[in-house]
Design an enzyme around this catalytic site. Structure first.
Site, PDB file in Angstrom:
ATOM      1  N   GLY A 172       0.806  -1.222   0.000  1.00 49.71           N
ATOM      2  CA  GLY A 172       0.000   0.000   0.000  1.00 49.71           C
ATOM      3  C   GLY A 172       0.834   1.265   0.000  1.00 49.71           C
ATOM      4  O   GLY A 172       1.989   1.272   0.417  1.00 49.71           O
ATOM      5  N   VAL A 174       0.527   3.984   1.776  1.00 52.52           N
ATOM      6  CA  VAL A 174       0.891   4.503   3.100  1.00 52.52           C
ATOM      7  C   VAL A 174       1.384   3.381   4.018  1.00 52.52           C
ATOM      8  O   VAL A 174       1.386   3.506   5.226  1.00 52.52           O
ATOM      9  CB  VAL A 174      -0.280   5.263   3.774  1.00 52.52           C
ATOM     10  CG1 VAL A 174      -0.480   6.615   3.126  1.00 52.52           C
ATOM     11  CG2 VAL A 174      -1.563   4.457   3.736  1.00 52.52           C
ATOM     12  N   CYS A 175       1.800   2.283   3.393  1.00 54.42           N
ATOM     13  CA  CYS A 175       2.360   1.178   4.166  1.00 54.42           C
ATOM     14  C   CYS A 175       3.871   1.189   4.011  1.00 54.42           C
ATOM     15  O   CYS A 175       4.373   1.308   2.890  1.00 54.42           O
ATOM     16  CB  CYS A 175       1.809  -0.154   3.666  1.00 54.42           C
ATOM     17  SG  CYS A 175       2.257  -1.495   4.748  1.00 54.42           S
ATOM     18  N   ILE A 176       4.591   1.069   5.124  1.00 53.44           N
ATOM     19  CA  ILE A 176       6.058   1.051   5.038  1.00 53.44           C
ATOM     20  C   ILE A 176       6.625  -0.256   5.594  1.00 53.44           C
ATOM     21  O   ILE A 176       7.792  -0.346   5.935  1.00 53.44           O
ATOM     22  CB  ILE A 176       6.679   2.273   5.758  1.00 53.44           C
ATOM     23  CG1 ILE A 176       6.149   2.416   7.185  1.00 53.44           C
ATOM     24  CG2 ILE A 176       6.434   3.546   4.959  1.00 53.44           C
ATOM     25  CD1 ILE A 176       6.838   3.487   8.003  1.00 53.44           C
TER      26      ILE A 176
END
EC number: 1.7.1.7
Length: 327
Positions: A172, A174-176
């Site tokens: 995603g 905004v996924c890190i």
């Protein structure tokens, strides 16, 4: 793993068109006992969906999954949706109080049509136990379990009783997770979807890494029944996030489910916050998605979504970074 690719590395190859207008193409999809207008579901994230959007989607025959970040509201939400003749689709975690919650639903004779077990690393005994618990107490609920990224995980969750699995670890926007842990399907989400879909005997929901409407068609081609999307649904007039103005432009906040903004603390953070440009109304985006998918179906040479599943494709290597500037 050989032949690894992502959305931007693939182009689908057109087949002879058999319709006079794309409006003849049917984008509907069936998941469980219900039919939906599009094979798309907004991510069950706090800056993407709330009660109002869930109601709008359900009333207009779109699939939705309510997030699990206000657990105390779920029972009234299920009652409210079902009292209006709409589907109730909720998320649960795997902690002890969630087991009690499932039993409480059973005791009160409340059966949500869809329950999504929503865990970052879904290939776990915790998820398997929760699937079995839900199936024991609420056998009529359609259970979506995730998230996973391997064929073994898909098979195990299906065998435990899951009705569908959700595929995607950290792709995603905004996924890190991919940066913080070194693990995940970021940069090869589409190949992971294909790998998992080949092992699946039940529907798969592709989750994460979608950056364009064409990526929805590519997901269908590689085995998804439904496609979960966050960033493309963020930033709408109706979106729950805060609106801010910067240099005369409007933006809305969008953050990951494991971000400090979500958790209210800086602990085990695997999500980040960003501001996305204000996109206007959600309805307009859904209509545009439908029209683009109708065009995809016409390019695939069919009239239904399934026609996309059999088209040829080419791999055109572009970038492993999934269109995101990571740093």
């Amino acid at each position: 793993m050989e032949n690894v690719f992502d959305y931007e590395d693939i182009q689908l190859i057109p087949a002879k068109c058999i319709v006079n207008s794309r409006s003849e193409c049917d984008t509907t999809v069936t998941l469980g006992k219900h039919k939906f207008k599009l094979p798309v579901v907004p991510a069950n994230m706090q800056t993407i969906i709330d009660e109002r959007i869930a109601t709008y989607l359900a009333e207009n025959n779109y699939f939705y999954i309510m997030h699990r970040f206000q657990p105390e509201k779920r029972i009234s939400f299920i009652r409210d949706m079902q009292s209006r003749g709409l589907i109730a689709s909720i998320s649960v975690g795997v902690k002890a109080d969630e087991y009690e919650f499932v039993q409480q639903l059973a005791a009160e004779h409340l059966t949500p049509e869809y329950i999504t077990i929503d865990i970052a690393h879904g290939h776990s005994n915790a998820v398997i136990n929760m699937i079995q618990h839900i199936k024991k107490h609420l056998p009529e609920s359609f259970v979506i379990a995730g998230n996973v990224g391997t064929p073994e995980a898909v098979r195990e969750l299906e065998n435990a009783g899951a009705d569908a699995t959700k595929v995607g670890i950290g792709p995603g926007k905004v996924c890190i997770t991919k940066i913080k842990t070194g693990f995940g399907t970021g940069g090869w989400q589409l190949a992971a979807l294909r790998w998992c879909a080949k092992a699946a005997s039940k529907p798969i929901i592709a989750d994460g890494g979608i950056r364009t409407h064409g990526d929805v068609a590519k997901s269908i081609r590689f085995g998804a029944t439904m496609v979960m999307i966050g960033s493309l649904f963020a930033g709408h007039e109706e979106s729950p996030g805060e609106t801010i103005e910067k240099d005369g432009k409007l933006y809305k906040e969008y953050f990951g489910s494991a971000s400090e903004f979500q958790k209210g603390e800086k602990k085990n953070v695997e999500g980040k916050k960003m501001f996305v440009e204000h996109k206007g109304s959600l309805e307009d985006t859904l209509i545009e998605m439908e029209q683009d998918l109708q065009s995809s179906i016409s390019y695939a040479g069919g009239t239904k979504l399934d026609s996309i599943r059999t088209v040829d494709y080419v791999v055109v290597k572009n970038s492993i970074f999934n269109g995101d500037k990571v740093y």
